[in-house]
Design an enzyme around this catalytic site. Structure first.
Site, mmCIF file in Angstrom:
data_model
loop_
_atom_site.group_PDB
_atom_site.id
_atom_site.type_symbol
_atom_site.label_atom_id
_atom_site.label_comp_id
_atom_site.label_asym_id
_atom_site.label_seq_id
_atom_site.Cartn_x
_atom_site.Cartn_y
_atom_site.Cartn_z
ATOM 1 N NE ARG A 215 57.147 65.535 117.090
ATOM 2 C CZ ARG A 215 58.055 64.588 116.909
ATOM 3 N NH1 ARG A 215 57.868 63.620 116.042
ATOM 4 N NH2 ARG A 215 59.173 64.622 117.593
ATOM 5 C CG PHE A 231 61.289 72.698 125.952
ATOM 6 C CD1 PHE A 231 62.547 72.990 126.458
ATOM 7 C CD2 PHE A 231 60.171 72.928 126.761
ATOM 8 C CE1 PHE A 231 62.707 73.497 127.741
ATOM 9 C CE2 PHE A 231 60.322 73.432 128.049
ATOM 10 C CZ PHE A 231 61.590 73.719 128.543
ATOM 11 C CG ASP A 253 64.782 74.722 120.927
ATOM 12 O OD1 ASP A 253 64.168 73.651 121.096
ATOM 13 O OD2 ASP A 253 66.014 74.838 121.129
ATOM 14 C CB SER A 254 67.561 77.612 124.440
ATOM 15 O OG SER A 254 67.821 76.227 124.424
ATOM 16 C CB ALA A 282 61.356 76.964 127.743
ATOM 17 C CG ASP A 302 58.438 67.046 123.629
ATOM 18 O OD1 ASP A 302 58.736 66.310 124.585
ATOM 19 O OD2 ASP A 302 58.664 66.735 122.439
ATOM 20 C CB CYS A 342 61.364 62.026 127.615
ATOM 21 S SG CYS A 342 62.505 63.413 127.758
HETATM 22 N N1 SAH Z 1 59.821 68.815 121.108
HETATM 23 C C1 SAH Z 1 60.941 68.337 120.324
HETATM 24 C C2 SAH Z 1 61.994 67.657 121.147
HETATM 25 C C3 SAH Z 1 62.554 68.512 122.234
HETATM 26 S S1 SAH Z 1 64.236 68.211 122.524
HETATM 27 C C4 SAH Z 1 60.453 67.372 119.250
HETATM 28 O O1 SAH Z 1 59.327 66.896 119.324
HETATM 29 O O2 SAH Z 1 61.223 67.082 118.318
HETATM 30 C C5 SAH Z 1 64.622 69.443 123.630
HETATM 31 C C6 SAH Z 1 64.779 70.801 122.997
HETATM 32 O O3 SAH Z 1 64.750 71.732 124.063
HETATM 33 C C7 SAH Z 1 66.082 71.029 122.260
HETATM 34 O O4 SAH Z 1 65.828 71.503 120.980
HETATM 35 C C8 SAH Z 1 66.830 72.075 123.102
HETATM 36 O O5 SAH Z 1 67.524 73.023 122.292
HETATM 37 C C9 SAH Z 1 65.706 72.751 123.821
HETATM 38 N N2 SAH Z 1 66.009 73.304 125.140
HETATM 39 C C10 SAH Z 1 66.706 72.741 126.148
HETATM 40 N N3 SAH Z 1 66.665 73.527 127.233
HETATM 41 C C11 SAH Z 1 65.934 74.625 126.896
HETATM 42 C C12 SAH Z 1 65.505 75.789 127.595
HETATM 43 N N4 SAH Z 1 65.841 75.987 128.863
HETATM 44 N N5 SAH Z 1 64.730 76.660 126.939
HETATM 45 C C13 SAH Z 1 64.371 76.462 125.672
HETATM 46 N N6 SAH Z 1 64.736 75.394 124.967
HETATM 47 C C14 SAH Z 1 65.500 74.471 125.572
#
Ligand code: SAH
Length: 400
Positions: A215, A231, A253-254, A282, A302, A342
């Protein structure tokens, strides 16, 4: 009394101690000499003395007869068992690294096997810690873990988040417990910015410390640009982009709870005006942005791990492919894609191949600018590939 003298032996088959000798800490159930030491004779979490086939002591560990990884080595010194004193020692060693690395007390304090504490993860949020015991052996000494943590850090509160999916592999139930005083929200400081997170309701342990360095890197690419953070969770990347001088940031984000926190975090750092959010899936949101011909100069992807188990590899690779293609389709000409994975089952070379294929599919060309990995408070154990999981590839995407 030397407690290890009283530990039951667990004997390995001929030649099966080689991996342990080479540095690994795990024993698989097919490597045990079950005629000499039947696995069913052990309780889940019981401490044992690990023996080679010739009877030589390899060290002490703990067993779970119900798990494919049926034993983990805790100490190569037969005098050391997994007790409060060893836990205090290992936590102090772990703490010394983090204090050397970071100015503020926000970091992963213990990262399992890599810190010689198999099955234990501890994240520190200043005066509060989140503890995860992911194996029966670590669960069995939970009380000692809390005592040791109290001795090392005297945290004001601890959240035991025993709700991670990996516990099922060990036959452990899911629960959450709190000791001491834990506020509804805590503040994480990262690269000079403040983020508020919920330790009880947040994802995993509340904050993803592993992406910290990546980041920070993002800030070099965003000045004056339009940035999309997909995400985004509570805005870790997006708010850093705003701080790096981005003209405009959109977070996707969802989760509605995550979206609320993004707004709070943008406001707390003074960037409300340039940050917008979209709540939704997403893939769908990216498809809509593409249909609307929206373009971004920098796109960050991410996602959560798409490949959690080996059998998900094919479907997971397809998901990474689809996601990255969508990400590239909303990139402006000469855009920057920051794409993370990840999933430890997805090797970096294969991830790179997926990005290349996605770019070729769209008739674009790719320059790989930087390869980021997990931050050093998530050290890699060089004998255990599973500890090396995070990739963040910084790519420039050009017309072909
Ligand atoms: N990028 C973030 C970590 C991501 S964790 C950071 O750096 O802190 C994963 C995230 O994806 C979560 O907040 C979850 O709510 C979201 N998520 C999971 N599936 C999703 C989807 N299909 N569409 C959008 N968001 C999603």
């Amino acid at each position: 009394m030397n407690e290890s003298l009283s530990l039951a032996p667990l004997r390995l088959k001929k030649d099966e101690e080689r991996r342990l000798r080479a540095g690994h800490l795990w024993v698989y159930s097919n490597e045990v000499d079950t005629r000499a030491t039947p696995l069913k004779d052990f309780q889940p979490g019981q401490q044992v003395q690990l023996l080679g086939h010739n009877g030589k002591v390899l060290g002490n560990g703990y067993v779970n007869p119900n798990s494919l990884i049926c034993a983990r080595l805790v100490s190569r010194d037969p005098a050391h068992v997994l007790d409060r004193s060893l836990l205090v020692h290992r936590m102090n060693v772990a703490l010394a690294l983090r204090e050397r690395l970071f100015d503020t007390p926000h970091y992963r304090l213990v990262y399992g096997e890599s810190d010689q504490l198999p099955g234990l993860v501890i994240d520190r949020y200043g005066e509060v810690c989140v503890v995860q015991c992911t194996t029966a052996g670590m669960e069995a000494v939970k009380a000692q873990v809390l005592e040791a943590l109290d001795k090392v850090l005297q945290p004001q509160g601890v959240v035991l988040r025993a709700d991670s999916a990996v516990r099922q592999l060990e036959g452990l139930d899911a629960y959450q417990e709190t000791t001491g005083s834990v506020p509804d929200s805590v503040t994480v400081e990262e690269s000079g910015l403040n983020f508020s997170v919920s330790l009880q309701q947040g994802q995993k342990t509340g904050w993803f410390y592993d992406q910290r360095m990546n980041r920070a890197r993002l800030r070099n690419y965003v000045s004056g640009r339009r940035v999309l953070d997909v995400f985004s969770y509570v805005g870790g990347w997006g708010v850093q982009a705003a701080a790096g001088g981005a003209a405009e940031v959109m977070c996707v984000d969802s989760s509605s709870a995550a979206i609320d926190r993004i707004h709070a975090n943008a406001a707390a750092n003074g960037f409300s005006e340039k940050l917008a959010t979209v709540q939704g899936d997403a893939f769908e949101v990216l498809g809509q942005l593409r249909a609307d011909q929206e373009k971004f100069d920098v796109v960050v992807l991410d996602p959560p791990a798409f490949i959690k188990r080996r059998k998900d590899i094919k479907a997971g690779e397809q998901a990474y492919h689809r996601l990255n293609q969508l990400g590239m389709q909303v990139l402006a000409k000469d855009g920057i894609l920051v794409s993370a994975s990840c999933s430890h089952h997805l090797a970096e070379a294969q991830f790179q191949r997926i990005l290349l294929q996605s770019s070729r599919h769209l008739d674009r060309s790719l320059q790989l600018l930087e390869r980021g990995h997990q931050a050093p408070d998530h050290p890699v154990h060089p004998a255990i590939p599973e500890t090396d999981y995070l990739k963040a590839l910084f790519c420039r995407v050009l017309p072909s």
